[in-house]
Enzyme design. Structure first.
Site, short mmCIF file in Angstrom:
data_model
loop_
_atom_site.label_atom_id
_atom_site.label_comp_id
_atom_site.label_asym_id
_atom_site.label_seq_id
_atom_site.Cartn_x
_atom_site.Cartn_y
_atom_site.Cartn_z
N LYS A 195 34.50 42.21 27.50
CA LYS A 195 34.24 42.59 28.89
C LYS A 195 35.00 43.87 29.17
CE LYS A 195 34.60 41.16 33.68
NZ LYS A 195 34.89 40.09 34.62
N LYS A 248 29.59 42.71 27.94
CA LYS A 248 29.33 43.06 29.35
C LYS A 248 30.00 44.38 29.66
CE LYS A 248 30.53 41.49 33.91
NZ LYS A 248 31.40 40.67 34.70
C1 PBG Z 1 34.78 38.25 37.75
C2 PBG Z 1 33.48 38.90 37.42
C3 PBG Z 1 33.05 40.21 37.68
C4 PBG Z 1 31.72 40.29 37.26
C5 PBG Z 1 31.40 39.04 36.73
N1 PBG Z 1 32.50 38.22 36.82
C6 PBG Z 1 33.73 41.34 38.36
C7 PBG Z 1 34.85 42.04 37.75
O1 PBG Z 1 35.28 41.77 36.63
O2 PBG Z 1 35.38 42.90 38.46
C8 PBG Z 1 30.82 41.48 37.41
C9 PBG Z 1 29.37 41.17 37.47
C10 PBG Z 1 28.50 42.29 37.92
O3 PBG Z 1 28.92 43.43 38.14
O4 PBG Z 1 27.31 42.01 38.07
N2 PBG Z 1 35.89 38.75 37.08
#
Ligand code: PBG
Length: 326
Positions: A195, A248
């Site tokens: 991520k 992601k």
């Molecule tokens: C929670 C989370 C996030 C997203 C999914 N789970 C936000 C982040 O990490 O700031 C982002 C999903 C999206 O942008 O569609 N941590």
């Protein structure tokens, strides 16, 4: 041997031949639909930066899910908006937390729909970070305890799969043993393994009200410049018990999806995130791109890159188009 013996265009002459040699295709089976849930009743708040997406109260969400189930989208990924936030994100693991309430209602109404819960504290903490803060630093090991507790509370409320998105070290192992020790050995973990610290999450933070109140997430999410590091992250998560690993976002990370798939050969999910969705919607609204074609091209490209599962806000519209084609 090359031209004129080889004429690649021969296999493009008709739609039937193109169908016969097609290497990849998107199916409704591949899709996961993220949804936003808030407290109250009769609520449907459109998210300005994400046309077509709303925050729903549980009763309204149940109505929306009727179509998701009818389209046979296999799974949803709910995100919760709590009524109150605190330093320890306690609504994330509260018995009557928004996700726990939503889970019980959804599983009662649609037992056949798979509910994957995003496991993170950032929507629930008053500082907006994904863990416990000390001296402006997100503490790793004390956060693990809260994540494990949240995972068990999701499973107890009916979650079919747990998806930790916090990027703390060791969280998959901590969650796996907590689930096992509480009778949830069969609840799979879909780990947000690679991520990245991405600007593509911008619209989501508006939708989920989860923007960090100070600093950024660079001390826990990955540097967009790295891909060897993604391999190491994925390896750790698999060793700790992840059943599905995730990359992601998607569009700027197609190479990472491919590397992970080739290297590990395990189920790979890819999250086509909020900013990727919003850019397509904005261009389509301006008439600059053909919306349906561009969405199907993106989702098929994510599959071609090596993803088995595509988490996308386009899931509902894509599933409608795929069903229409049958
Ligand atoms: C929670 C989370 C996030 C997203 C999914 N789970 C936000 C982040 O990490 O700031 C982002 C999903 C999206 O942008 O569609 N941590």
């Amino acid at each position: 041997m090359s031209f004129p013996v080889q004429r690649p265009r021969r296999l493009r002459v008709s739609e039937n031949i193109r169908r016969m040699v097609r290497e990849n295709s998107l199916s409704v089976n591949d899709l996961v639909y993220p949804v936003f849930v808030c407290h109250g009743s009769g609520q449907a708040h459109p998210i300005d930066s994400m046309p077509g997406i709303c925050r729903y109260s549980v009763d309204r969400l149940l109505r929306e899910l009727e179509e998701i189930v009818r389209l046979q989208i296999p799974a949803i990924l709910p995100f919760g908006l709590p009524n109150k936030k605190d330093a320890a994100g306690s609504e994330a693991y509260a018995e009557d937390g928004i996700i726990q309430q939503a889970l019980r209602a959804i599983k009662k109404e649609y037992p056949e729909l798979t509910v994957i819960t995003d496991l993170c504290l950032c929507e629930y903490t008053d500082h907006g970070h994904c863990g416990i803060i000390r001296d402006n630093y997100v503490m790793n090991d004390s956060t693990l305890e809260l994540l494990a507790k949240t995972a068990v509370s999701h499973a107890a409320a009916g979650a079919d799969m747990i998806a930790p998105s916090d990027m703390m070290d060791g969280r998959v192992g901590a969650i796996r043993s907590a689930l096992d020790n509480n009778g949830y050995a069969n609840t799979p973990i879909m780990a947000y393994s690679a991520k990245y610290c991405s600007a593509f999450y911008g619209p989501f933070r508006e939708a989920a009200d989860s923007a960090p109140q100070f600093g950024d997430r660079k001390s826990y999410q990955m540097d967009p410049a790295n891909s060897d590091e993604a391999i190491r992250e994925v390896r750790h998560d698999i060793e700790e018990g992840a059943d599905i690993v995730m990359v992601k976002p998607t569009l700027a990370y197609m190479d990472v999806i491919r590397r992970v798939k080739d290297k590990f050969g395990c189920p790979v999910a890819a999250y086509n995130v909020s900013g990727e969705y919003s850019m397509v919607k904005a261009a389509a609204r301006n008439g600059w791109v053909d919306e349906k074609r561009i969405i199907m091209e993106i989702l098929t490209g994510i599959k071609r890159a090596g993803a088995d599962i595509v988490i996308t806000y386009h899931a509902r519209e894509a599933a409608r188009w795929l069903r229409d084609e049958l």
